[in-house]
Motif scaffolding. Sequence first.
Motif, PDB file in Angstrom:
ATOM      1  N   ALA A   1      38.598  35.103  20.507  1.00 14.49           N
ATOM      2  CA  ALA A   1      39.547  34.484  21.424  1.00 14.49           C
ATOM      3  C   ALA A   1      39.917  35.439  22.559  1.00 14.49           C
ATOM      4  CB  ALA A   1      40.796  34.058  20.670  1.00 14.49           C
ATOM      5  N   ILE A   2      40.084  36.713  22.233  1.00 14.50           N
ATOM      6  CA  ILE A   2      40.409  37.698  23.266  1.00 14.50           C
ATOM      7  C   ILE A   2      39.243  37.844  24.233  1.00 14.50           C
ATOM      8  CG2 ILE A   2      40.859  40.162  23.652  1.00 14.50           C
ATOM      9  CD1 ILE A   2      42.531  40.066  21.039  1.00 14.50           C
ATOM     10  N   ILE A   3      38.033  37.824  23.726  1.00 15.70           N
ATOM     11  CA  ILE A   3      36.856  37.897  24.604  1.00 15.70           C
ATOM     12  C   ILE A   3      36.796  36.665  25.502  1.00 15.70           C
ATOM     13  CG2 ILE A   3      34.333  37.846  24.621  1.00 15.70           C
ATOM     14  CD1 ILE A   3      34.445  39.667  22.119  1.00 15.70           C
ATOM     15  N   ALA A   4      37.088  35.486  24.943  1.00 16.63           N
ATOM     16  CA  ALA A   4      37.092  34.264  25.754  1.00 16.63           C
ATOM     17  C   ALA A   4      38.168  34.336  26.838  1.00 16.63           C
ATOM     18  CB  ALA A   4      37.302  33.039  24.866  1.00 16.63           C
ATOM     19  N   MET A   5      39.342  34.861  26.489  1.00 16.78           N
ATOM     20  CA  MET A   5      40.400  35.011  27.495  1.00 16.78           C
ATOM     21  C   MET A   5      40.000  36.012  28.571  1.00 16.78           C
ATOM     22  SD  MET A   5      44.024  34.700  25.489  1.00 16.78           S
ATOM     23  CE  MET A   5      43.731  36.025  24.341  1.00 16.78           C
ATOM     24  N   LEU A   6      39.315  37.061  28.169  1.00 21.41           N
ATOM     25  CA  LEU A   6      38.847  38.060  29.133  1.00 21.41           C
ATOM     26  C   LEU A   6      37.849  37.442  30.108  1.00 21.41           C
ATOM     27  CD1 LEU A   6      38.770  41.111  29.936  1.00 21.41           C
ATOM     28  CD2 LEU A   6      36.814  41.300  28.409  1.00 21.41           C
ATOM     29  N   ILE A   7      36.915  36.666  29.586  1.00 24.81           N
ATOM     30  CA  ILE A   7      35.926  36.002  30.445  1.00 24.81           C
ATOM     31  C   ILE A   7      36.624  35.001  31.367  1.00 24.81           C
ATOM     32  CG2 ILE A   7      33.972  34.393  30.424  1.00 24.81           C
ATOM     33  CD1 ILE A   7      33.042  35.875  27.868  1.00 24.81           C
ATOM     34  N   GLY A   8      37.570  34.245  30.822  1.00 18.03           N
ATOM     35  CA  GLY A   8      38.321  33.307  31.655  1.00 18.03           C
ATOM     36  C   GLY A   8      39.150  34.007  32.710  1.00 18.03           C
ATOM     37  N   GLY A   9      39.707  35.159  32.373  1.00 14.63           N
ATOM     38  CA  GLY A   9      40.487  35.928  33.344  1.00 14.63           C
ATOM     39  C   GLY A   9      39.633  36.467  34.469  1.00 14.63           C
ATOM     40  N   VAL A  10      38.453  36.935  34.126  1.00 15.91           N
ATOM     41  CA  VAL A  10      37.531  37.408  35.172  1.00 15.91           C
ATOM     42  C   VAL A  10      37.119  36.237  36.055  1.00 15.91           C
ATOM     43  CG1 VAL A  10      35.219  38.360  35.572  1.00 15.91           C
ATOM     44  CG2 VAL A  10      36.709  39.396  33.863  1.00 15.91           C
ATOM     45  N   GLY A  11      36.866  35.084  35.448  1.00 12.92           N
ATOM     46  CA  GLY A  11      36.518  33.901  36.225  1.00 12.92           C
ATOM     47  C   GLY A  11      37.652  33.472  37.139  1.00 12.92           C
ATOM     48  N   ALA A  12      38.890  33.563  36.648  1.00 13.80           N
ATOM     49  CA  ALA A  12      40.044  33.217  37.476  1.00 13.80           C
ATOM     50  C   ALA A  12      40.217  34.200  38.621  1.00 13.80           C
ATOM     51  CB  ALA A  12      41.306  33.156  36.625  1.00 13.80           C
TER      52      ALA A  12
END
Length: 127
Positions: free
Chosen positions: A29-40
């Motif tokens: 989940a933290i990795i998914a949030m990290l990827i989403g944060g970079v995308g944002a």
Amino acid sequence: MSATTGSSGKLTTALVLGIIGGVFGIISAIIAMLIGGVGAAFAAEGAGSIVGLGFAAVFVGVLGIVGGALAHGAPRTSALLLLLAGVGGFIAVSFAWLIAGPLLVIGAFLAWFGRGRSAAGPRAAPA
């Protein structure tokens, strides 16, 4: 090996798989949030929803840990929580849940089948 020992072994394995699956789920989940944060940060379309689903996956990972911890005390509840965590994580973060999901689902089946019989025994049919 008696039936009680076999049930206890299944419940212990469910406990371990639930905790390990929950920890891997939180990491996913933290990795998914990290990827989403970079995308944002790069203004990618839909990146905010990935971050939101990552937060949901953290909750589901914690649910898996709680489900694993309940394996000896309440195996039916444990099986339900582990199954919900395993399936819910796949819904939330899909591919990132590839390690945690099977661990949680296998733990759910072990908790369900390791629950044994109740101490009162089978109920007698009314006369």
